[in-house]
Enzyme design. Structure first.
Site, PDB file in Angstrom:
ATOM      1  N   ASP A  30      39.760  45.580  44.623  1.00  0.00           N
ATOM      2  CA  ASP A  30      39.641  45.503  43.164  1.00  0.00           C
ATOM      3  C   ASP A  30      40.484  46.618  42.530  1.00  0.00           C
ATOM      4  O   ASP A  30      40.470  47.772  42.974  1.00  0.00           O
ATOM      5  CB  ASP A  30      38.171  45.644  42.746  1.00  0.00           C
ATOM      6  CG  ASP A  30      37.931  45.194  41.318  1.00  0.00           C
ATOM      7  OD1 ASP A  30      37.212  44.193  41.135  1.00  0.00           O
ATOM      8  OD2 ASP A  30      38.461  45.844  40.381  1.00  0.00           O
ATOM      9  N   ILE A  31      41.213  46.267  41.477  1.00  0.00           N
ATOM     10  CA  ILE A  31      42.117  47.222  40.820  1.00  0.00           C
ATOM     11  C   ILE A  31      41.337  48.290  40.054  1.00  0.00           C
ATOM     12  O   ILE A  31      41.894  49.355  39.735  1.00  0.00           O
ATOM     13  CB  ILE A  31      43.075  46.448  39.878  1.00  0.00           C
ATOM     14  CG1 ILE A  31      44.335  47.233  39.621  1.00  0.00           C
ATOM     15  CG2 ILE A  31      42.387  46.063  38.570  1.00  0.00           C
ATOM     16  CD1 ILE A  31      45.442  46.411  38.953  1.00  0.00           C
ATOM     17  N   ASN A  87      29.390  37.291  39.729  1.00  0.00           N
ATOM     18  CA  ASN A  87      29.084  37.299  38.302  1.00  0.00           C
ATOM     19  C   ASN A  87      29.380  35.929  37.703  1.00  0.00           C
ATOM     20  O   ASN A  87      30.354  35.276  38.083  1.00  0.00           O
ATOM     21  CB  ASN A  87      29.940  38.358  37.584  1.00  0.00           C
ATOM     22  CG  ASN A  87      29.602  39.767  38.028  1.00  0.00           C
ATOM     23  OD1 ASN A  87      28.437  40.094  38.278  1.00  0.00           O
ATOM     24  ND2 ASN A  87      30.613  40.617  38.139  1.00  0.00           N
ATOM     25  N   GLY A  93      28.814  39.109  33.311  1.00  0.00           N
ATOM     26  CA  GLY A  93      29.965  40.005  33.358  1.00  0.00           C
ATOM     27  C   GLY A  93      31.198  39.412  34.004  1.00  0.00           C
ATOM     28  O   GLY A  93      32.102  40.138  34.401  1.00  0.00           O
ATOM     29  N   GLN A  94      31.282  38.081  34.101  1.00  0.00           N
ATOM     30  CA  GLN A  94      32.475  37.471  34.705  1.00  0.00           C
ATOM     31  C   GLN A  94      33.656  37.568  33.747  1.00  0.00           C
ATOM     32  O   GLN A  94      33.539  37.206  32.570  1.00  0.00           O
ATOM     33  CB  GLN A  94      32.225  36.000  35.051  1.00  0.00           C
ATOM     34  CG  GLN A  94      33.416  35.370  35.775  1.00  0.00           C
ATOM     35  CD  GLN A  94      33.150  33.956  36.262  1.00  0.00           C
ATOM     36  OE1 GLN A  94      32.134  33.348  35.930  1.00  0.00           O
ATOM     37  NE2 GLN A  94      34.068  33.424  37.042  1.00  0.00           N
ATOM     38  N   HIS A 100      34.643  34.478  42.655  1.00  0.00           N
ATOM     39  CA  HIS A 100      34.920  35.574  43.590  1.00  0.00           C
ATOM     40  C   HIS A 100      33.640  36.288  43.959  1.00  0.00           C
ATOM     41  O   HIS A 100      32.714  36.374  43.151  1.00  0.00           O
ATOM     42  CB  HIS A 100      35.925  36.575  42.990  1.00  0.00           C
ATOM     43  CG  HIS A 100      35.619  36.997  41.600  1.00  0.00           C
ATOM     44  ND1 HIS A 100      35.875  36.183  40.504  1.00  0.00           N
ATOM     45  CD2 HIS A 100      35.061  38.119  41.097  1.00  0.00           C
ATOM     46  CE1 HIS A 100      35.513  36.806  39.396  1.00  0.00           C
ATOM     47  NE2 HIS A 100      34.988  37.988  39.727  1.00  0.00           N
ATOM     48  N   HIS A 102      32.283  39.939  44.965  1.00  0.00           N
ATOM     49  CA  HIS A 102      32.566  41.373  45.060  1.00  0.00           C
ATOM     50  C   HIS A 102      31.879  41.916  46.308  1.00  0.00           C
ATOM     51  O   HIS A 102      30.687  41.665  46.521  1.00  0.00           O
ATOM     52  CB  HIS A 102      31.974  42.132  43.868  1.00  0.00           C
ATOM     53  CG  HIS A 102      32.554  41.792  42.531  1.00  0.00           C
ATOM     54  ND1 HIS A 102      33.445  42.622  41.885  1.00  0.00           N
ATOM     55  CD2 HIS A 102      32.354  40.742  41.701  1.00  0.00           C
ATOM     56  CE1 HIS A 102      33.765  42.097  40.706  1.00  0.00           C
ATOM     57  NE2 HIS A 102      33.116  40.969  40.567  1.00  0.00           N
TER      58      HIS A 102
HETATM   59  P1  AMP Z   1      34.393  39.793  37.318  1.00  0.00           P
HETATM   60  O1  AMP Z   1      34.173  40.767  36.185  1.00  0.00           O
HETATM   61  O2  AMP Z   1      33.175  39.546  38.180  1.00  0.00           O
HETATM   62  O3  AMP Z   1      35.031  38.508  36.831  1.00  0.00           O
HETATM   63  O4  AMP Z   1      35.404  40.499  38.293  1.00  0.00           O
HETATM   64  C1  AMP Z   1      36.784  40.471  38.096  1.00  0.00           C
HETATM   65  C2  AMP Z   1      37.338  41.665  38.805  1.00  0.00           C
HETATM   66  O5  AMP Z   1      38.725  41.481  38.958  1.00  0.00           O
HETATM   67  C3  AMP Z   1      37.131  42.982  38.084  1.00  0.00           C
HETATM   68  O6  AMP Z   1      36.338  43.852  38.874  1.00  0.00           O
HETATM   69  C4  AMP Z   1      38.555  43.505  37.891  1.00  0.00           C
HETATM   70  O7  AMP Z   1      38.668  44.903  38.051  1.00  0.00           O
HETATM   71  C5  AMP Z   1      39.301  42.752  38.963  1.00  0.00           C
HETATM   72  N1  AMP Z   1      40.721  42.590  38.717  1.00  0.00           N
HETATM   73  C6  AMP Z   1      41.325  42.184  37.577  1.00  0.00           C
HETATM   74  N2  AMP Z   1      42.663  42.145  37.736  1.00  0.00           N
HETATM   75  C7  AMP Z   1      42.907  42.523  39.016  1.00  0.00           C
HETATM   76  C8  AMP Z   1      44.090  42.699  39.790  1.00  0.00           C
HETATM   77  N3  AMP Z   1      45.321  42.450  39.280  1.00  0.00           N
HETATM   78  N4  AMP Z   1      43.973  43.119  41.076  1.00  0.00           N
HETATM   79  C9  AMP Z   1      42.760  43.369  41.590  1.00  0.00           C
HETATM   80  N5  AMP Z   1      41.599  43.219  40.921  1.00  0.00           N
HETATM   81  C10 AMP Z   1      41.675  42.811  39.641  1.00  0.00           C
END
Ligand code: AMP
Length: 114
Positions: A30-31, A87, A93-94, A100, A102
């Site tokens: 995760d970024i 999520n 919080g999606q 995906h 986590h």
């Molecule tokens: P969610 O909030 O459950 O939809 O999770 C989406 C996740 O994607 C968040 O934790 C973000 O930090 C992560 N995310 C968004 N863009 C990127 C990216 N380019 N590379 C890696 N993770 C990302």
């Protein structure tokens, strides 16, 4: 295929720190990590959210869960433990419309989540 940031990562249009890949799934860091280890496991076949899942997706979702556990183990998290999170929607919080899981580990997790 829906165009999301995750489909672009799958297509290698956006770089990511990929830790696992097979025919069905991709896992990358995760970024915006919320734990010392924070990895996302995504199915290659697009499904926007767990709320869209039907029993036709059961095998894919089961496989994704097994993959998440395997990735967590490969990352050395099994002994101390970890948390898997999916999520859905605004209150969940999606933020990315591609299902995906986590994987969060490397520190104790609070319960209940905030
Ligand atoms: P969610 O909030 O459950 O939809 O999770 C989406 C996740 O994607 C968040 O934790 C973000 O930090 C992560 N995310 C968004 N863009 C990127 C990216 N380019 N590379 C890696 N993770 C990302």
């Amino acid at each position: 295929m829906a165009d999301t940031i995750f489909s672009r990562i799958m297509a290698r249009e956006i770089s990511a720190d990929i830790v696992f890949e097979d025919d069905d799934a991709l896992a990358f860091r995760d970024i915006d990590a919320k734990a010392p280890t924070h990895v996302l496991v995504i199915p290659k076949r697009h499904i926007a959210t767990v709320a869209d899942a039907s029993h036709e997706n059961a095998a894919m979702l089961g496989s994704l869960l097994v993959t998440a556990a395997r990735v967590a183990s490969d990352l050395g998290l099994s002994e101390d433990g970890y948390r898997l999170v999916i999520n859905h929607g605004r209150d969940g919080g999606q933020t990315v419309e591609h299902l995906h899981i986590h994987i969060l580990g490397g520190r104790p997790m609070a319960w209940p989540p905030g």
